[in-house]
Design a protein around this motif. Structure first.
Motif, PDB file in Angstrom:
ATOM      1  N   LEU A  24       0.840  -1.193   0.000  1.00 46.15           N
ATOM      2  CA  LEU A  24       0.000   0.000   0.000  1.00 46.15           C
ATOM      3  C   LEU A  24       0.875   1.244   0.000  1.00 46.15           C
ATOM      4  O   LEU A  24       1.909   1.292   0.639  1.00 46.15           O
ATOM      5  CB  LEU A  24      -0.881   0.014   1.250  1.00 46.15           C
ATOM      6  N   GLU A  25       0.422   2.235  -0.729  1.00 46.44           N
ATOM      7  CA  GLU A  25       1.083   3.544  -0.694  1.00 46.44           C
ATOM      8  C   GLU A  25       0.073   4.557  -0.184  1.00 46.44           C
ATOM      9  O   GLU A  25      -1.085   4.527  -0.593  1.00 46.44           O
ATOM     10  CB  GLU A  25       1.489   3.973  -2.092  1.00 46.44           C
ATOM     11  N   LEU A  26       0.523   5.452   0.669  1.00 46.78           N
ATOM     12  CA  LEU A  26      -0.373   6.507   1.140  1.00 46.78           C
ATOM     13  C   LEU A  26      -0.387   7.619   0.093  1.00 46.78           C
ATOM     14  O   LEU A  26       0.595   8.332  -0.067  1.00 46.78           O
ATOM     15  CB  LEU A  26       0.091   7.055   2.491  1.00 46.78           C
ATOM     16  N   LEU A  82     -13.555  15.285  -1.488  1.00 48.71           N
ATOM     17  CA  LEU A  82     -13.180  14.167  -0.616  1.00 48.71           C
ATOM     18  C   LEU A  82     -12.324  13.172  -1.393  1.00 48.71           C
ATOM     19  O   LEU A  82     -11.368  12.612  -0.854  1.00 48.71           O
ATOM     20  CB  LEU A  82     -14.433  13.476  -0.066  1.00 48.71           C
ATOM     21  N   GLN A  90      -8.792  15.080  -2.231  1.00 46.26           N
ATOM     22  CA  GLN A  90      -7.870  15.562  -1.196  1.00 46.26           C
ATOM     23  C   GLN A  90      -7.623  14.608  -0.042  1.00 46.26           C
ATOM     24  O   GLN A  90      -6.673  14.788   0.718  1.00 46.26           O
ATOM     25  CB  GLN A  90      -8.388  16.904  -0.656  1.00 46.26           C
ATOM     26  N   THR A  91      -8.483  13.615   0.140  1.00 54.00           N
ATOM     27  CA  THR A  91      -8.219  12.645   1.201  1.00 54.00           C
ATOM     28  C   THR A  91      -7.025  11.791   0.778  1.00 54.00           C
ATOM     29  O   THR A  91      -6.815  11.548  -0.401  1.00 54.00           O
ATOM     30  CB  THR A  91      -9.467  11.758   1.414  1.00 54.00           C
ATOM     31  N   ARG A  92      -6.238  11.358   1.765  1.00 49.09           N
ATOM     32  CA  ARG A  92      -5.144  10.417   1.481  1.00 49.09           C
ATOM     33  C   ARG A  92      -5.500   9.064   2.054  1.00 49.09           C
ATOM     34  O   ARG A  92      -5.954   8.989   3.197  1.00 49.09           O
ATOM     35  CB  ARG A  92      -3.842  10.887   2.144  1.00 49.09           C
ATOM     36  N   ILE A  93      -5.268   8.030   1.294  1.00 44.01           N
ATOM     37  CA  ILE A  93      -5.455   6.692   1.838  1.00 44.01           C
ATOM     38  C   ILE A  93      -4.368   5.762   1.306  1.00 44.01           C
ATOM     39  O   ILE A  93      -3.703   6.063   0.320  1.00 44.01           O
ATOM     40  CB  ILE A  93      -6.847   6.083   1.496  1.00 44.01           C
ATOM     41  N   GLY A  94      -4.243   4.628   1.980  1.00 46.60           N
ATOM     42  CA  GLY A  94      -3.333   3.599   1.495  1.00 46.60           C
ATOM     43  C   GLY A  94      -3.984   2.852   0.345  1.00 46.60           C
ATOM     44  O   GLY A  94      -5.044   2.268   0.523  1.00 46.60           O
ATOM     45  N   LYS A 103     -21.541   6.745  -0.298  1.00 48.25           N
ATOM     46  CA  LYS A 103     -20.787   5.987   0.711  1.00 48.25           C
ATOM     47  C   LYS A 103     -21.331   6.301   2.111  1.00 48.25           C
ATOM     48  O   LYS A 103     -21.428   5.429   2.964  1.00 48.25           O
ATOM     49  CB  LYS A 103     -19.296   6.339   0.604  1.00 48.25           C
ATOM     50  N   PHE A 104     -21.707   7.557   2.307  1.00 43.34           N
ATOM     51  CA  PHE A 104     -22.276   7.966   3.597  1.00 43.34           C
ATOM     52  C   PHE A 104     -23.669   7.352   3.788  1.00 43.34           C
ATOM     53  O   PHE A 104     -23.983   6.818   4.840  1.00 43.34           O
ATOM     54  CB  PHE A 104     -22.368   9.495   3.678  1.00 43.34           C
ATOM     55  N   HIS A 114     -23.548   3.689   4.491  1.00 41.85           N
ATOM     56  CA  HIS A 114     -23.129   3.467   5.883  1.00 41.85           C
ATOM     57  C   HIS A 114     -24.340   3.557   6.821  1.00 41.85           C
ATOM     58  O   HIS A 114     -24.551   2.697   7.683  1.00 41.85           O
ATOM     59  CB  HIS A 114     -22.073   4.517   6.243  1.00 41.85           C
ATOM     60  N   LEU A 137     -23.466  16.737   4.622  1.00 41.52           N
ATOM     61  CA  LEU A 137     -22.770  15.463   4.366  1.00 41.52           C
ATOM     62  C   LEU A 137     -22.112  14.990   5.655  1.00 41.52           C
ATOM     63  O   LEU A 137     -20.912  15.156   5.871  1.00 41.52           O
ATOM     64  CB  LEU A 137     -21.731  15.616   3.250  1.00 41.52           C
ATOM     65  N   ASP A 138     -22.926  14.395   6.502  1.00 43.53           N
ATOM     66  CA  ASP A 138     -22.433  13.928   7.791  1.00 43.53           C
ATOM     67  C   ASP A 138     -23.403  12.853   8.289  1.00 43.53           C
ATOM     68  O   ASP A 138     -24.627  13.002   8.129  1.00 43.53           O
ATOM     69  CB  ASP A 138     -22.375  15.092   8.789  1.00 43.53           C
ATOM     70  N   THR A 141       1.034   3.292   7.231  1.00 42.63           N
ATOM     71  CA  THR A 141       1.104   2.679   5.897  1.00 42.63           C
ATOM     72  C   THR A 141       2.424   1.934   5.721  1.00 42.63           C
ATOM     73  O   THR A 141       2.455   0.813   5.205  1.00 42.63           O
ATOM     74  CB  THR A 141       0.963   3.760   4.800  1.00 42.63           C
ATOM     75  N   ALA A 176      -4.487   3.010   6.085  1.00 40.78           N
ATOM     76  CA  ALA A 176      -4.602   4.312   6.740  1.00 40.78           C
ATOM     77  C   ALA A 176      -5.375   5.279   5.860  1.00 40.78           C
ATOM     78  O   ALA A 176      -5.390   5.150   4.632  1.00 40.78           O
ATOM     79  CB  ALA A 176      -3.215   4.883   7.037  1.00 40.78           C
ATOM     80  N   MET A 177      -6.038   6.222   6.510  1.00 46.36           N
ATOM     81  CA  MET A 177      -6.711   7.309   5.802  1.00 46.36           C
ATOM     82  C   MET A 177      -6.391   8.609   6.520  1.00 46.36           C
ATOM     83  O   MET A 177      -6.328   8.633   7.753  1.00 46.36           O
ATOM     84  CB  MET A 177      -8.222   7.091   5.800  1.00 46.36           C
ATOM     85  N   LEU A 178      -6.174   9.646   5.745  1.00 48.39           N
ATOM     86  CA  LEU A 178      -5.924  10.972   6.310  1.00 48.39           C
ATOM     87  C   LEU A 178      -6.889  11.948   5.661  1.00 48.39           C
ATOM     88  O   LEU A 178      -6.869  12.128   4.436  1.00 48.39           O
ATOM     89  CB  LEU A 178      -4.487  11.401   6.031  1.00 48.39           C
ATOM     90  N   ALA A 179      -7.736  12.554   6.475  1.00 47.43           N
ATOM     91  CA  ALA A 179      -8.695  13.527   5.961  1.00 47.43           C
ATOM     92  C   ALA A 179      -8.317  14.912   6.482  1.00 47.43           C
ATOM     93  O   ALA A 179      -8.491  15.192   7.667  1.00 47.43           O
ATOM     94  CB  ALA A 179     -10.108  13.155   6.393  1.00 47.43           C
ATOM     95  N   PRO A 180      -7.742  15.751   5.625  1.00 48.37           N
ATOM     96  CA  PRO A 180      -7.332  17.078   6.062  1.00 48.37           C
ATOM     97  C   PRO A 180      -8.505  18.056   6.056  1.00 48.37           C
ATOM     98  O   PRO A 180      -9.470  17.857   5.320  1.00 48.37           O
ATOM     99  CB  PRO A 180      -6.294  17.483   5.013  1.00 48.37           C
ATOM    100  N   LEU A 195     -15.584   6.605   6.836  1.00 43.59           N
ATOM    101  CA  LEU A 195     -15.935   7.604   5.834  1.00 43.59           C
ATOM    102  C   LEU A 195     -14.920   8.734   5.883  1.00 43.59           C
ATOM    103  O   LEU A 195     -14.299   8.964   6.922  1.00 43.59           O
ATOM    104  CB  LEU A 195     -17.336   8.145   6.126  1.00 43.59           C
ATOM    105  N   PRO A 196     -14.771   9.485   4.783  1.00 40.70           N
ATOM    106  CA  PRO A 196     -13.787  10.577   4.792  1.00 40.70           C
ATOM    107  C   PRO A 196     -14.180  11.756   5.690  1.00 40.70           C
ATOM    108  O   PRO A 196     -13.342  12.607   5.958  1.00 40.70           O
ATOM    109  CB  PRO A 196     -13.702  10.985   3.324  1.00 40.70           C
ATOM    110  N   ILE A 197     -15.437  11.789   6.119  1.00 41.05           N
ATOM    111  CA  ILE A 197     -15.816  12.706   7.200  1.00 41.05           C
ATOM    112  C   ILE A 197     -16.257  11.796   8.331  1.00 41.05           C
ATOM    113  O   ILE A 197     -17.338  11.206   8.278  1.00 41.05           O
ATOM    114  CB  ILE A 197     -16.938  13.669   6.786  1.00 41.05           C
TER     115      ILE A 197
END
Lengths: 378, 204
Positions: A10-12, A168, A171-175, A262-263, A266, A347-348, B42, B48-52, B77-79
């Motif tokens: 995995l890469e972040l 989202l 700009q979100t980072r994930i592996g 996705k929200f 959930h 969105l929450d 990671t 891992a997830m990072l939500a700025p 979720l990202p939020i």
């Protein structure tokens, strides 16, 4: 692939970088666009990564230049793409229509600020009988796959295709792992301009309303545009994609697209665990809209609740296809972050849960959107 | 509402995910701290997830980031609606910590700046760390955030100090490499401080 890490671990990665890497893995070798948040980070990623892959990335002087540069590169046979957010893609509509009508493949990344571009993606803003095949990923791993699929479909049908992303996803980072999708081999692009002057005749002309040349007459505009329209009918029949779950015995089906889905998914899982007979339907292709699948998914539903972060756009398609259109109700609405660049508080999970529960019981929800007020005044 | 949460929490077969919400102001390194933790996890082979989440200001504006770490592909979720842990680095911006931190969750407070009101922090497992003083003693006055994320990792065991150092070195731009050694000291000292506190805190 040289852009894979040796251990394929995995890469972040920021979503934009993951998409750029996936595009290059798919063979994208030309990218042009003009910065606009949250698209900017995709342009930056392409500018950083494309040259090392033998490609070209150009920060154009405007969105209109960017899309036409990409169209030119594609006409010459390259896998090419452009992008912006909805505001910039509005400027590109004339070129997108030309792309569709002159049958040049093109991938367009709408790294949108919100979900207010559903009409733009699915109805288009140019002239003529065309559509833009649009995939709306729910998260970054799916966006990585969709990116490769969009290049494939653009070439397979010679059409413009759109990735409907958002902040989202950008700009979100994930592996993640960037892996090449196993897609069918496509025929060589014998239509591409090849730069020669004598032999193929492809050096100077791909499109003058299909009238062709004196020595090699084309079908002419009437037959050409009929053929284009028939092609989009074929795409509409063959390329509908969707994801649905827990709909078989559902009283209530929630319909949403992109990140918002996705929200909602959930929350639907939570409510199922709580004993509610609720299911979920997500159009993965916004165009072609998976209408027959939606009709099946909503066959037994008393409530079809549409959650979208806009004033009501996808709901038109849901009303058109739901088993019972009187069951369809909006539970989303306009919700913009104070920066103007992302989603607002709607969105929450807690808010969505409250809206779904209110929609199930038929009670009025809090924060009625303006368009509903207007309707009740009429 | 509470019953719905307990239903979710009752799905014990789901893989565990650790969430931490880090809040502070621009200039404290909130984003770097979040990135360091997410990248370290990671590098350790975790998901891992990072939500700025930050505004246009480079300095002084609200800044927060959420990191989620788990062994399996993440469901988060990202939020993130609710977090099990939070870090408050500045009293001018506590972000969404009050509404997102679950009762009983772990709250780390930068007590060099923030005075933890016993009534406010009552529902949480609160640990106060004077990370600015710790960073200053190490000769790394700008690395208070790294001390704190080191302490969080040491406390929870979510990732080893060596991975944090690897991540920090990867993330540091070339023109900041002169700070790498001091940053590493900050991460390691923080991790040790957190590990010492581990016995005082119930497992999360």
């Amino acid at each position: 692939m040289s852009d894979h890490p040796p251990d394929a671990g995995l890469e972040l990665l920021e979503g934009s970088t993951a998409i750029a890497r996936s595009a290059i893995t798919a063979g994208c070798r030309f990218f042009a666009g003009y910065p606009m948040s949250p698209f900017t980070s995709l342009l930056e990623s392409m500018a950083r990564l494309l040259p090392d892959s033998g490609g070209v990335c150009i920060n154009a002087e405007s969105e209109i230049e960017g899309v036409n540069m990409a169209l030119g590169a594609s006409a010459a046979g390259a896998r090419a793409a452009t992008g912006s957010c909805g505001q910039g893609i509005a400027l590109m509509q004339e070129a997108i229509a030309e792309t569709a009508l002159n049958e040049t493949p093109l991938v367009i990344f709408n790294m949108a600020r919100n979900q207010q571009d559903y009409f733009q993606c699915t109805r288009g803003g140019g002239w003529g009988d065309y559509r833009t095949l649009t995939l709306a990923p729910k998260d970054i791993p799916e966006a990585v796959k969709h990116t490769q699929l969009l290049f494939h479909l653009a070439d397979a049908y010679r059409i413009p295709t759109i990735l409907y992303g958002d902040p989202l996803i950008a700009q979100t980072r994930i592996g993640v792992r960037i892996e090449r999708l196993d897609l069918p081999q496509l025929p060589a692009k014998d239509w591409a301009l090849d730069g020669s002057r004598g032999g193929t005749g492809h050096s100077r002309q791909v499109w003058t309303w299909a009238m062709g040349k004196t020595t090699e007459p084309g079908p002419g505009p009437d037959r050409h545009w009929q053929a284009i329209a028939e092609k989009f009918e074929r795409v509409a029949a063959a390329e509908q994609r969707y994801e649905s779950f827990r709909v078989a015995d559902a009283d209530t089906v929630v319909v949403a697209f992109g990140s918002a889905a996705k929200f909602t998914a959930h929350v639907v899982e939570e409510l199922r665990a709580g004993g509610y007979r609720i299911g979920h339907f997500r159009p993965v292709t916004l165009w072609p809209f998976p209408g027959e699948a939606l009709a099946r998914a909503t066959a037994g539903a008393r409530n079809v609740l549409v959650f979208e972060l806009n004033a009501g756009q996808m709901i038109d398609d849901v009303r058109q296809h739901a088993a019972d259109r009187s069951a369809v109700r909006a539970i989303g609405g306009v919700s913009i972050h104070e920066s103007g660049l992302s989603y607002g508080p709607l969105l929450d999970v807690p808010v969505i849960r409250e809206r779904i529960l209110a929609g199930m019981s038929g009670e009025p929800r809090t924060g009625t959107p303006v368009h509903d007020l207007a309707r009740s005044l009429l | 509402m509470a019953s719905l949460w307990s239903l979710t929490d009752g799905q014990s077969s789901a893989p565990v995910e650790h969430e931490v919400l880090i809040a502070g102001i621009g200039g404290q390194g909130i984003q770097l701290v979040g990135k360091t933790l997410a990248l370290a996890a990671t590098l350790a082979g975790q998901h891992a997830m990072l939500a700025p989440d930050y505004g246009g200001e480079m300095r002084g504006g609200p800044s927060q980031s959420t990191v989620v770490v788990g062994e399996a592909p993440l469901r988060a979720l990202p939020i993130v609606a609710a977090v099990g842990a939070a870090i408050v680095m500045h009293d001018r911006f506590t972000g969404t910590v009050p509404e997102r931190l679950r009762p009983g969750g772990l709250l780390l407070v930068n007590s060099s700046i923030v005075v933890a009101d016993p009534e406010t922090v009552g529902p949480y497992t609160c640990i106060e760390l004077a990370v600015i003083e710790i960073a200053q003693e190490l000769g790394a006055p700008a690395a208070a955030g790294l001390v704190m994320i080191g302490a969080f990792a040491g406390l929870t065991g979510v990732v080893q100090a060596e991975r944090l150092v690897d991540a920090m070195r990867t993330l540091l731009p070339p023109y900041r490499q002169q700070h790498a050694a001091a940053n590493a000291r900050a991460l390691e000292a923080g991790w040790a401080t957190g590990a010492e506190q581990r016995m005082t805190v119930a497992p999360t």
